[in-house]
Structure formats: C-alpha cells, structure tokens
Design a protein around this motif. Structure first.
Motif, short mmCIF file in Angstrom:
data_model
loop_
_atom_site.label_atom_id
_atom_site.label_comp_id
_atom_site.label_asym_id
_atom_site.label_seq_id
_atom_site.Cartn_x
_atom_site.Cartn_y
_atom_site.Cartn_z
N LEU A 105 0.67 -1.41 -0.16
CA LEU A 105 -0.05 -0.27 -0.31
C LEU A 105 1.04 1.65 -0.48
O LEU A 105 1.87 0.91 0.68
CB LEU A 105 -0.88 -0.30 1.11
CG LEU A 105 -1.60 -0.80 1.53
CD1 LEU A 105 -2.94 -1.15 2.96
CD2 LEU A 105 -2.59 -1.42 -0.11
N SER A 106 0.07 2.21 -0.46
CA SER A 106 1.22 3.21 -0.80
C SER A 106 -0.10 4.65 0.28
O SER A 106 -1.02 4.50 0.20
CB SER A 106 1.65 3.89 -1.94
OG SER A 106 2.37 2.82 -2.87
N MET A 109 4.27 6.91 2.47
CA MET A 109 4.96 6.41 2.80
C MET A 109 4.24 5.12 2.59
O MET A 109 2.86 4.87 1.69
CB MET A 109 3.80 6.44 4.25
CG MET A 109 4.19 5.02 5.00
SD MET A 109 2.23 5.68 6.72
CE MET A 109 1.39 5.66 6.14
N TYR A 110 4.66 3.96 2.52
CA TYR A 110 4.85 2.98 2.08
C TYR A 110 3.75 1.33 3.36
O TYR A 110 4.48 1.55 4.91
CB TYR A 110 5.37 2.09 1.22
CG TYR A 110 5.96 2.63 -0.34
CD1 TYR A 110 6.72 4.21 0.51
CD2 TYR A 110 4.90 2.92 -1.17
CE1 TYR A 110 7.09 4.22 -0.62
CE2 TYR A 110 6.09 3.68 -1.84
CZ TYR A 110 6.47 4.34 -2.19
OH TYR A 110 6.72 5.30 -2.91
N LEU A 111 3.65 0.42 2.83
CA LEU A 111 2.81 -0.51 4.06
C LEU A 111 2.73 -1.82 3.22
O LEU A 111 1.97 -2.59 2.58
CB LEU A 111 2.05 -0.38 4.45
CG LEU A 111 0.92 -1.46 5.39
CD1 LEU A 111 2.50 -1.72 7.28
CD2 LEU A 111 0.14 -1.70 5.92
N GLU A 112 3.65 -3.13 3.33
CA GLU A 112 4.58 -3.87 2.30
C GLU A 112 3.75 -4.89 3.60
O GLU A 112 3.89 -5.03 4.71
CB GLU A 112 6.45 -3.95 2.72
CG GLU A 112 6.34 -5.31 1.42
CD GLU A 112 7.63 -5.63 0.88
OE1 GLU A 112 7.87 -4.48 0.99
OE2 GLU A 112 7.49 -6.52 0.01
N MET A 113 3.01 -5.80 2.83
CA MET A 113 2.13 -6.60 3.72
C MET A 113 2.90 -8.26 3.17
O MET A 113 2.29 -8.40 2.06
CB MET A 113 0.66 -6.55 3.56
CG MET A 113 0.68 -5.87 4.65
SD MET A 113 -1.88 -4.85 3.62
CE MET A 113 -2.14 -4.77 2.22
N THR A 114 3.03 -8.82 3.55
CA THR A 114 3.42 -10.30 4.11
C THR A 114 2.85 -11.42 3.97
O THR A 114 1.97 -10.68 5.08
CB THR A 114 4.88 -10.72 3.29
OG1 THR A 114 5.21 -10.46 5.15
CG2 THR A 114 5.98 -9.43 3.42
N SER A 115 2.56 -12.12 3.76
CA SER A 115 2.58 -13.61 4.36
C SER A 115 0.88 -13.29 5.41
O SER A 115 0.34 -13.65 6.16
CB SER A 115 2.97 -14.03 5.90
OG SER A 115 3.90 -14.44 5.47
#
Length: 123
Positions: A20-21, A79-85
């Motif tokens: 997400l950005s 700002m970023y939110l990198e979401m894994t798993s």
C-alpha cells in the motif's frame, strides 16, 4: 492542511503479499508520525503500524509484527505498507493517517486520513 491519497490494495490469496502507498501533499511531514489503521466489517478501526517521519522509527501491532513493514520515501513524501504472509483475517479497509504525537495507537490522535483502500485475502 495535508491531503493523503492512498493506492494499492486489492485481492490476494492467503500467503500472498501486497503493498500500500500513502502519498501526502501539502505540509511537510518532518514533525509528524504517519500511521496505518485497518477496519474490518463490523469491527472497530485498529492500529496496524506507524513510522516517525523524522527518524524512521517504526511500531507495529502484535498481530502484524514480522509480516508487515512500514517505510517512507522522503523525496516522494510517501509512506508504504508492505504486507507479506497475508491471512484472511487481514481482510479490511486500510487507512493511512497523520498524527503530531511521536507514537499513538488510538485513532483519535490522528487528524488527517486517507480515503481508505480495500485489502481482501482469500482462503
């Protein structure tokens, strides 16, 4: 005055990743902390992560720690939110927001909000 515009999100399978950005226009963010929240249907909005713009210090909710990663790009004021798993329980509308507090988990301390973006994780 600041305007937050979100992008990213969508549909992903369990175990997948999304990024997400949150792009900010208007006032500089050096004196602020930016946060990510999420709200699932029928649930209250909850804190996900935050990052202090000046020093990059980040905080995470226990539910996402080790899976989600917040970052910032000073040049792009984004700002970023990198979401894994990703898990089905991560399904929610995700919001970015700004606070003048160094660290705040309650949404009442945030004054400007993005428009929200849907993240759906299928099982």
């Amino acid at each position: 005055q600041v305007h937050l515009v979100q992008s990213g999100g969508g549909l992903v399978q369990t175990g997948g990743s999304l990024k997400l950005s949150c792009a900010a226009s208007g006032r500089a963010l050096n004196s602020y902390t930016m946060g990510w929240f999420r709200q699932a249907p029928g649930e209250e909005r909850e804190f996900v992560a935050s990052i202090v713009w000046a020093d990059g210090n980040s905080h995470y909710a226990d539910l996402v720690k080790g899976r989600f990663f917040v970052s910032r790009d000073n040049a792009r004021n984004t700002m970023y939110l990198e979401m894994t798993s990703l898990k089905p329980e991560d399904t929610a509308v995700y919001y970015c927001a700004r606070t003048s507090h160094y660290f705040a988990v309650h949404d009442k301390w945030y004054d400007y909000w993005g428009q929200g973006t849907q993240v759906t994780v299928s099982s």
